[in-house]
Motif scaffolding. Structure first.
Motif, PDB file in Angstrom:
ATOM      1  N   PHE A 178      -6.134   9.021   3.979  1.00 51.97           N
ATOM      2  CA  PHE A 178      -4.894   8.567   3.349  1.00 51.97           C
ATOM      3  C   PHE A 178      -4.572   7.124   3.749  1.00 51.97           C
ATOM      4  O   PHE A 178      -4.266   6.278   2.913  1.00 51.97           O
ATOM      5  CB  PHE A 178      -3.724   9.481   3.744  1.00 51.97           C
ATOM      6  N   GLY A 181       0.822  -1.210   0.000  1.00 49.14           N
ATOM      7  CA  GLY A 181       0.000   0.000   0.000  1.00 49.14           C
ATOM      8  C   GLY A 181       0.854   1.258   0.000  1.00 49.14           C
ATOM      9  O   GLY A 181       0.570   2.218  -0.725  1.00 49.14           O
ATOM     10  N   ILE A 182       1.892   1.250   0.802  1.00 48.12           N
ATOM     11  CA  ILE A 182       2.795   2.409   0.855  1.00 48.12           C
ATOM     12  C   ILE A 182       3.436   2.638  -0.509  1.00 48.12           C
ATOM     13  O   ILE A 182       3.489   3.768  -1.018  1.00 48.12           O
ATOM     14  CB  ILE A 182       3.885   2.196   1.927  1.00 48.12           C
ATOM     15  N   ALA A 225       2.305   1.741  -3.378  1.00 45.36           N
ATOM     16  CA  ALA A 225       1.297   2.207  -4.330  1.00 45.36           C
ATOM     17  C   ALA A 225       1.014   3.696  -4.142  1.00 45.36           C
ATOM     18  O   ALA A 225       0.899   4.447  -5.110  1.00 45.36           O
ATOM     19  CB  ALA A 225       0.016   1.393  -4.171  1.00 45.36           C
ATOM     20  N   MET A 226       0.918   4.118  -2.901  1.00 45.44           N
ATOM     21  CA  MET A 226       0.649   5.531  -2.629  1.00 45.44           C
ATOM     22  C   MET A 226       1.828   6.413  -3.042  1.00 45.44           C
ATOM     23  O   MET A 226       1.653   7.529  -3.516  1.00 45.44           O
ATOM     24  CB  MET A 226       0.356   5.736  -1.144  1.00 45.44           C
ATOM     25  N   ALA A 280      -5.240   0.284  -1.478  1.00 47.42           N
ATOM     26  CA  ALA A 280      -4.214   0.052  -2.505  1.00 47.42           C
ATOM     27  C   ALA A 280      -3.413  -1.201  -2.189  1.00 47.42           C
ATOM     28  O   ALA A 280      -3.056  -1.977  -3.083  1.00 47.42           O
ATOM     29  CB  ALA A 280      -3.292   1.265  -2.607  1.00 47.42           C
ATOM     30  N   GLY A 281      -3.138  -1.387  -0.912  1.00 49.46           N
ATOM     31  CA  GLY A 281      -2.418  -2.578  -0.490  1.00 49.46           C
ATOM     32  C   GLY A 281      -3.192  -3.845  -0.802  1.00 49.46           C
ATOM     33  O   GLY A 281      -2.632  -4.844  -1.264  1.00 49.46           O
ATOM     34  N   ILE A 282      -4.492  -3.812  -0.535  1.00 48.10           N
ATOM     35  CA  ILE A 282      -5.331  -4.975  -0.830  1.00 48.10           C
ATOM     36  C   ILE A 282      -5.306  -5.288  -2.320  1.00 48.10           C
ATOM     37  O   ILE A 282      -5.140  -6.440  -2.738  1.00 48.10           O
ATOM     38  CB  ILE A 282      -6.784  -4.721  -0.352  1.00 48.10           C
ATOM     39  N   LEU A 316      -4.403   3.892   1.479  1.00 47.78           N
ATOM     40  CA  LEU A 316      -3.192   3.070   1.488  1.00 47.78           C
ATOM     41  C   LEU A 316      -3.553   1.598   1.666  1.00 47.78           C
ATOM     42  O   LEU A 316      -3.038   0.721   0.966  1.00 47.78           O
ATOM     43  CB  LEU A 316      -2.294   3.551   2.624  1.00 47.78           C
ATOM     44  N   LEU A 317      -4.457   1.342   2.579  1.00 46.80           N
ATOM     45  CA  LEU A 317      -4.857  -0.039   2.836  1.00 46.80           C
ATOM     46  C   LEU A 317      -5.573  -0.643   1.640  1.00 46.80           C
ATOM     47  O   LEU A 317      -5.347  -1.799   1.284  1.00 46.80           O
ATOM     48  CB  LEU A 317      -5.744  -0.082   4.088  1.00 46.80           C
TER      49      LEU A 317
END
Lengths: 267, 267
Positions: free
Chosen positions: B251, A259-260, A262-263, B258-260, B255-256
DNA sequence: ACCTGAACACCGTTCAAGT
DNA sequence: ACCTGAACACCGTTCAAGT
């Protein structure tokens, strides 16, 4: 600072324990509590304060087997570990130290102050990575710090409810918090994302370590292995609890790292 | 279930409050506590249990302005909201109900049981998304559930330490837990990743809502706005606290998510 | 069926007093 | 400088008893 839970404190959080390095502080007879920052200078009261007889460093080997703030803190941690937060009382601690409860109040203003000291001690156990090493991968350092925090939360289940109760600005807590910020800063995220990322990662670890510690404790109290306990409450067996948990922790941490990344790429 | 914090309970967690829908249960004179599942059937004891005079549904309008488990629970929640967990006592609650403390023990075995009831009530406030709607985006549903959980944690700061204290298998808590699982299942993650993802997301929300609630409470006790409090403790001003917090929460949740998505693509 | 008074074994903290 | 005894205002819970 990084995460917290509430035990519903009686009075607003103060920072008095940390006003002076580690020398025992007088309570002051009337306990004039104001929230103004710096409302009382280290030793400005009217009472004759200790003349610091053993020189600037008060803990040589001069402690005459007496109490001392350090010893009180050490024994508190041990007692909290073995008997839990609920059973921890000033009277119980005093008995352990072979002294009456009121003696403790010479070294510490309140029970809350004592718990703050114990909490800071526990935070001192978290190993922090070397943030000056530019060759190190931030992902590894993040994993190390997360694992360390998790371990401490499980080893000392009483710290979870305390983390939120106080401001956690003791010396060791501060080292930990700085390390957390340092690692996240190394990710290359834009400044506006830093605090959010810190939340995401360390609130997760906090929550995870908290349940884990609680589970471990419950099993110990029931005199039963974690797997046995799981089998009883959930029914199905299959994998070992520790294996499932480690898998979940690793997966979630990988998720957060992904996630980090990706952000970071997004901006 | 989803996350927890510890207030160091005295006895191993039980499930006794939920053994019967909502009818008040006798304590049983000797409180024979065993961990065996189903060790006491609903009404198998020797004592003459209430004959359920008003028919199967015991709460019509038959409650003669008496206590009743529902009223006790309601007043408990109100008292916990206004005075906090630390000040909540059986005696204080009884006074509020115009009755002696001992009366409460007719409706509830212990204070812990009462807190479990209050906690479940609070979980009932979280709105859960419609998981049967296949057109809905799981990201939106996740955001809705996270926001709802956060709101409840802030509105009732006393629930944070309780979440970890009990098993949280009350009816409303169960609805919430199921919704959490349901939303995460809709992400398309492989089965092995589901529990890890649940941890990552809801431990984060738990931790976040916990600090937030604590902060709000601290400010209220100090009789000061959040921004004023922030200015005093941190020094720098600039943005409003609520704005910073909302930005961080969003945010971190992004982030989470995006992580998924990254983890889903990885397998 | 529901509620109470008295009691037990605890709390944190203060205060005046001891050495 | 350090420690204590007695006291205050609380706890959760039990038990026998009231109606």
């Amino acid at each position: 600072m990084v995460s917290e839970a509430d035990g519903a404190p009686e009075r607003p959080a103060r920072t008095s324990v940390w006003r002076q390095g580690k020398s025992p502080g007088r309570g002051g007879r009337k306990s004039e509590r104001r929230d103004q920052p710096e409302d009382r200078s280290p030793r400005a009261a009217e009472s004759p304060d200790p003349p610091e007889s053993a020189g600037p460093d008060s803990n040589g080997s001069a402690e005459p087997a007496g109490l001392g703030r350090d010893r009180i803190t050490d024994v508190s941690v041990r007692l909290l570990d073995t008997e839990g937060l609920a059973k921890f009382s000033m009277r119980r601690l005093a008995a352990e130290l072979g002294v009456t409860a009121m003696s403790l109040y010479w070294y510490v203003d309140t029970k809350d102050d004592l718990l703050e000291l114990a909490l800071d001690d526990a935070f001192g156990e978290v190993r922090v990575p070397d943030l000056t090493d530019e060759d190190a991968d931030w992902r590894d350092q993040l994993r190390e710090l997360a694992a360390g925090y998790r371990t401490v939360l499980v080893r000392h289940p009483w710290i979870s409810p305390l983390v939120g109760r106080y401001l956690n600005i003791g010396p060791r807590s501060t080292v930990f918090s700085s390390a957390v910020q340092g690692v996240i800063r190394r990710t290359g995220l834009a400044p506006l994302g830093l605090t959010g990322a810190i939340s995401a990662v360390f609130q997760f670890v906090y929550g995870f370590g908290t349940i884990e510690g609680h589970y471990v404790q419950r099993c110990a109290e029931a005199g039963v292995s974690q797997d046995e306990y799981y089998r009883r409450t959930r029914g199905t067996a299959g994998d070992t609890v520790e294996a499932m948990r480690q898998r979940d922790f690793t997966f979630a941490l990988d998720l957060l790292i992904a996630g980090i990344e990706a952000m970071r790429a997004r901006e």
